[in-house]
Design a protein around this motif. Structure first.
Motif, PDB file in Angstrom:
ATOM      1  N   THR A  58       0.852  -1.189   0.000  1.00  0.00           N
ATOM      2  CA  THR A  58       0.000   0.000   0.000  1.00  0.00           C
ATOM      3  C   THR A  58       0.886   1.238   0.000  1.00  0.00           C
ATOM      4  O   THR A  58       2.080   1.167   0.303  1.00  0.00           O
ATOM      5  CB  THR A  58      -0.917   0.045   1.231  1.00  0.00           C
ATOM      6  N   ASP A  59       0.312   2.381  -0.313  1.00  0.00           N
ATOM      7  CA  ASP A  59       1.071   3.629  -0.318  1.00  0.00           C
ATOM      8  C   ASP A  59       1.715   3.905   1.041  1.00  0.00           C
ATOM      9  O   ASP A  59       2.795   4.516   1.113  1.00  0.00           O
ATOM     10  CB  ASP A  59       0.171   4.802  -0.697  1.00  0.00           C
ATOM     11  N   ARG A  60       1.075   3.458   2.112  1.00  0.00           N
ATOM     12  CA  ARG A  60       1.634   3.665   3.452  1.00  0.00           C
ATOM     13  C   ARG A  60       3.016   3.049   3.594  1.00  0.00           C
ATOM     14  O   ARG A  60       3.865   3.561   4.331  1.00  0.00           O
ATOM     15  CB  ARG A  60       0.678   3.062   4.508  1.00  0.00           C
ATOM     16  N   ASP A  61       3.272   1.965   2.881  1.00  0.00           N
ATOM     17  CA  ASP A  61       4.567   1.295   2.985  1.00  0.00           C
ATOM     18  C   ASP A  61       5.725   2.185   2.534  1.00  0.00           C
ATOM     19  O   ASP A  61       6.867   1.998   2.965  1.00  0.00           O
ATOM     20  CB  ASP A  61       4.572   0.007   2.162  1.00  0.00           C
ATOM     21  N   ASP A  62       5.440   3.150   1.669  1.00  0.00           N
ATOM     22  CA  ASP A  62       6.493   4.032   1.167  1.00  0.00           C
ATOM     23  C   ASP A  62       6.565   5.339   1.934  1.00  0.00           C
ATOM     24  O   ASP A  62       7.298   6.255   1.562  1.00  0.00           O
ATOM     25  CB  ASP A  62       6.273   4.310  -0.326  1.00  0.00           C
ATOM     26  N   GLY A  63       5.792   5.444   3.020  1.00  0.00           N
ATOM     27  CA  GLY A  63       5.890   6.598   3.894  1.00  0.00           C
ATOM     28  C   GLY A  63       7.006   6.416   4.912  1.00  0.00           C
ATOM     29  O   GLY A  63       7.670   5.377   4.978  1.00  0.00           O
ATOM     30  N   LEU A  64       7.208   7.421   5.724  1.00  0.00           N
ATOM     31  CA  LEU A  64       8.228   7.385   6.770  1.00  0.00           C
ATOM     32  C   LEU A  64       7.876   6.340   7.825  1.00  0.00           C
ATOM     33  O   LEU A  64       6.710   6.162   8.176  1.00  0.00           O
ATOM     34  CB  LEU A  64       8.337   8.762   7.424  1.00  0.00           C
ATOM     35  N   HIS A  65       8.912   5.636   8.320  1.00  0.00           N
ATOM     36  CA  HIS A  65       8.747   4.635   9.388  1.00  0.00           C
ATOM     37  C   HIS A  65       9.579   5.080  10.603  1.00  0.00           C
ATOM     38  O   HIS A  65      10.639   4.504  10.870  1.00  0.00           O
ATOM     39  CB  HIS A  65       9.200   3.256   8.928  1.00  0.00           C
ATOM     40  N   PRO A  66       9.155   6.096  11.332  1.00  0.00           N
ATOM     41  CA  PRO A  66       9.995   6.643  12.406  1.00  0.00           C
ATOM     42  C   PRO A  66      10.185   5.654  13.552  1.00  0.00           C
ATOM     43  O   PRO A  66       9.236   5.031  14.023  1.00  0.00           O
ATOM     44  CB  PRO A  66       9.209   7.879  12.864  1.00  0.00           C
ATOM     45  N   LEU A  67      11.434   5.497  13.961  1.00  0.00           N
ATOM     46  CA  LEU A  67      11.796   4.646  15.090  1.00  0.00           C
ATOM     47  C   LEU A  67      12.627   5.478  16.055  1.00  0.00           C
ATOM     48  O   LEU A  67      13.260   6.463  15.663  1.00  0.00           O
ATOM     49  CB  LEU A  67      12.581   3.417  14.607  1.00  0.00           C
ATOM     50  N   SER A  68      12.660   5.080  17.322  1.00  0.00           N
ATOM     51  CA  SER A  68      13.203   5.970  18.343  1.00  0.00           C
ATOM     52  C   SER A  68      14.641   5.670  18.753  1.00  0.00           C
ATOM     53  O   SER A  68      15.262   6.480  19.434  1.00  0.00           O
ATOM     54  CB  SER A  68      12.315   5.907  19.605  1.00  0.00           C
ATOM     55  N   ASN A  69      15.203   4.531  18.359  1.00  0.00           N
ATOM     56  CA  ASN A  69      16.535   4.199  18.855  1.00  0.00           C
ATOM     57  C   ASN A  69      17.631   4.872  18.021  1.00  0.00           C
ATOM     58  O   ASN A  69      17.406   5.318  16.894  1.00  0.00           O
ATOM     59  CB  ASN A  69      16.739   2.682  18.865  1.00  0.00           C
ATOM     60  N   SER A  70      18.846   4.926  18.554  1.00  0.00           N
ATOM     61  CA  SER A  70      19.940   5.662  17.921  1.00  0.00           C
ATOM     62  C   SER A  70      20.446   4.994  16.645  1.00  0.00           C
ATOM     63  O   SER A  70      21.109   5.644  15.830  1.00  0.00           O
ATOM     64  CB  SER A  70      21.102   5.826  18.906  1.00  0.00           C
ATOM     65  N   ASP A  71      20.162   3.708  16.447  1.00  0.00           N
ATOM     66  CA  ASP A  71      20.610   3.007  15.241  1.00  0.00           C
ATOM     67  C   ASP A  71      19.586   3.066  14.107  1.00  0.00           C
ATOM     68  O   ASP A  71      19.809   2.486  13.041  1.00  0.00           O
ATOM     69  CB  ASP A  71      20.919   1.538  15.565  1.00  0.00           C
ATOM     70  N   TYR A  72      18.477   3.763  14.331  1.00  0.00           N
ATOM     71  CA  TYR A  72      17.447   3.896  13.298  1.00  0.00           C
ATOM     72  C   TYR A  72      18.007   4.607  12.068  1.00  0.00           C
ATOM     73  O   TYR A  72      18.691   5.626  12.160  1.00  0.00           O
ATOM     74  CB  TYR A  72      16.275   4.679  13.869  1.00  0.00           C
ATOM     75  N   SER A  73      17.719   4.042  10.893  1.00  0.00           N
ATOM     76  CA  SER A  73      18.074   4.682   9.630  1.00  0.00           C
ATOM     77  C   SER A  73      16.953   4.403   8.627  1.00  0.00           C
ATOM     78  O   SER A  73      16.163   3.473   8.784  1.00  0.00           O
ATOM     79  CB  SER A  73      19.406   4.158   9.090  1.00  0.00           C
ATOM     80  N   GLU A  74      16.909   5.229   7.581  1.00  0.00           N
ATOM     81  CA  GLU A  74      15.862   5.072   6.576  1.00  0.00           C
ATOM     82  C   GLU A  74      16.291   5.802   5.306  1.00  0.00           C
ATOM     83  O   GLU A  74      16.911   6.872   5.372  1.00  0.00           O
ATOM     84  CB  GLU A  74      14.535   5.630   7.090  1.00  0.00           C
ATOM     85  N   TRP A  75      15.978   5.209   4.149  1.00  0.00           N
ATOM     86  CA  TRP A  75      16.321   5.889   2.911  1.00  0.00           C
ATOM     87  C   TRP A  75      15.400   5.472   1.774  1.00  0.00           C
ATOM     88  O   TRP A  75      14.869   4.384   1.751  1.00  0.00           O
ATOM     89  CB  TRP A  75      17.777   5.662   2.523  1.00  0.00           C
ATOM     90  N   TRP A  76      15.215   6.415   0.839  1.00  0.00           N
ATOM     91  CA  TRP A  76      14.485   6.212  -0.409  1.00  0.00           C
ATOM     92  C   TRP A  76      15.504   6.231  -1.548  1.00  0.00           C
ATOM     93  O   TRP A  76      16.296   7.168  -1.670  1.00  0.00           O
ATOM     94  CB  TRP A  76      13.450   7.306  -0.630  1.00  0.00           C
TER      95      TRP A  76
END
Length: 320
Positions: free
Chosen positions: A9-27
């Protein structure tokens, strides 16, 4: 043949904010164009390869003559905004925005840039729940979805004072997680083949225990034909990069033998676009390879055999 249903779904391509210091995310997006140019673009919401993880953008443009142009820069977090319900990312003046099946983007850095429109021609896809590591494994999250397996791409590239009109095909995926990649994987192979009729996306990821996670996706001009973890990935031949002595895959074979679909394909590296050590984050020697490769093979569906041939982008990451 029966086609698999997508839960994307379109939601899958939205931001997935996580709270720990090792969190990363990229498009990630890439494009190959009819005039011989190609580009690779990444919006790093928090860059996996920098400690501490910070927002960055990266742009690579490759010319038909083999020249390479790179633009990278850090972005102030105050100037970063993203939706959690759809792909709508703005980092400084660079943006990536979904409008139905169309993705519009602009990115400029260090005198180069891209302003492109990606029109999706195949629906988005995710394997299962979109997690590379099974949910609940040591509380690890490692997400990967293919928001745009194939797209028609048009727009402009900018190299200093030069503006280049382009059209061709492209790809867009999205990763996120709460663990540094070198604490999960030893490395991976990845590539996508946009044949005139078929789209093939493959990966083979090595876990720390030396086991492998293969993944193969095939679609035609209508929808997904196959999404499986069961296929044969083989590095048939390696070569040596003369300046460093590092080995890289020269020939890769992909094979799948199902009841309704069979694939035999070989990729041969024709040039090394990137061979860069990743930033020193630990005691391991980490590298990013990106290749331009030729592919050739055949695909058989319900007994009908067709030949495939062309050029593609592939990569090899080494984390340990």
């Amino acid at each position: 043949m029966q086609r698999p249903a997508s839960t994307y779904t379109d939601r899958d391509d939205g931001l997935h904010p996580l709270s720990n210091s090792d969190y990363s995310e990229w498009w990630y997006l890439d494009g190959r164009f009819d005039n011989g140019y190609s580009c690779v673009l990444t919006w790093h919401w928090l860059n996996q390869f920098i400690k501490p993880h910070i927002p960055t953008i990266q742009i690579f443009i490759y010319t038909p003559e083999g020249k390479r142009y790179v633009g990278m820069e850090a972005i102030d977090p105050k100037n970063c905004h993203a939706s959690e319900t759809i792909c709508d990312v703005k980092m400084g003046s660079s943006y990536l925005k979904q409008e139905g099946t169309i993705y519009k983007m602009a990115m400029h850095s260090k005198g180069i840039g891209c302003e492109l429109t990606f029109e999706g021609t195949v629906p988005g896809w995710k394997h299962g729940d979109g997690l590379m590591v099974p949910a609940g494994t040591n509380n690890t999250i490692a997400g990967w979805i293919i928001a745009c397996p194939r797209a028609k791409v048009s727009g402009k590239l900018f190299i200093k004072d030069k503006v280049i009109e382009v059209q061709g095909n492209g790809y867009h995926d999205h990763n996120w997680g709460n663990t540094d990649l070198y604490d999960l994987f030893k490395g991976w192979y990845w590539g996508r083949l946009n044949d005139p009729k078929y789209t093939i996306i493959y990966s083979n990821t090595q876990l720390l225990d030396e086991s492998w996670l293969p993944s193969l996706y095939i679609a035609d001009d209508k929808s997904t034909l196959l999404a499986t973890y069961q296929y044969s990935f083989t590095v048939e031949k390696e070569d040596t990069e003369p300046q460093t002595g590092d080995t890289y895959p020269k020939i890769i074979s992909l094979k799948y033998d199902g009841n309704d679909l069979q694939l035999n394909c070989r990729l041969e590296t024709k040039s090394i676009a990137e061979h860069n050590p990743l930033p020193k984050l630990n005691e391991f020697k980490m590298f990013n390879w990106r290749f331009l490769a030729n592919y050739e093979g055949d695909i058989t569906i319900d007994g009908k055999r067709e030949f495939i041939k062309g050029e593609t982008i592939s990569e090899r990451f080494i984390f340990r």
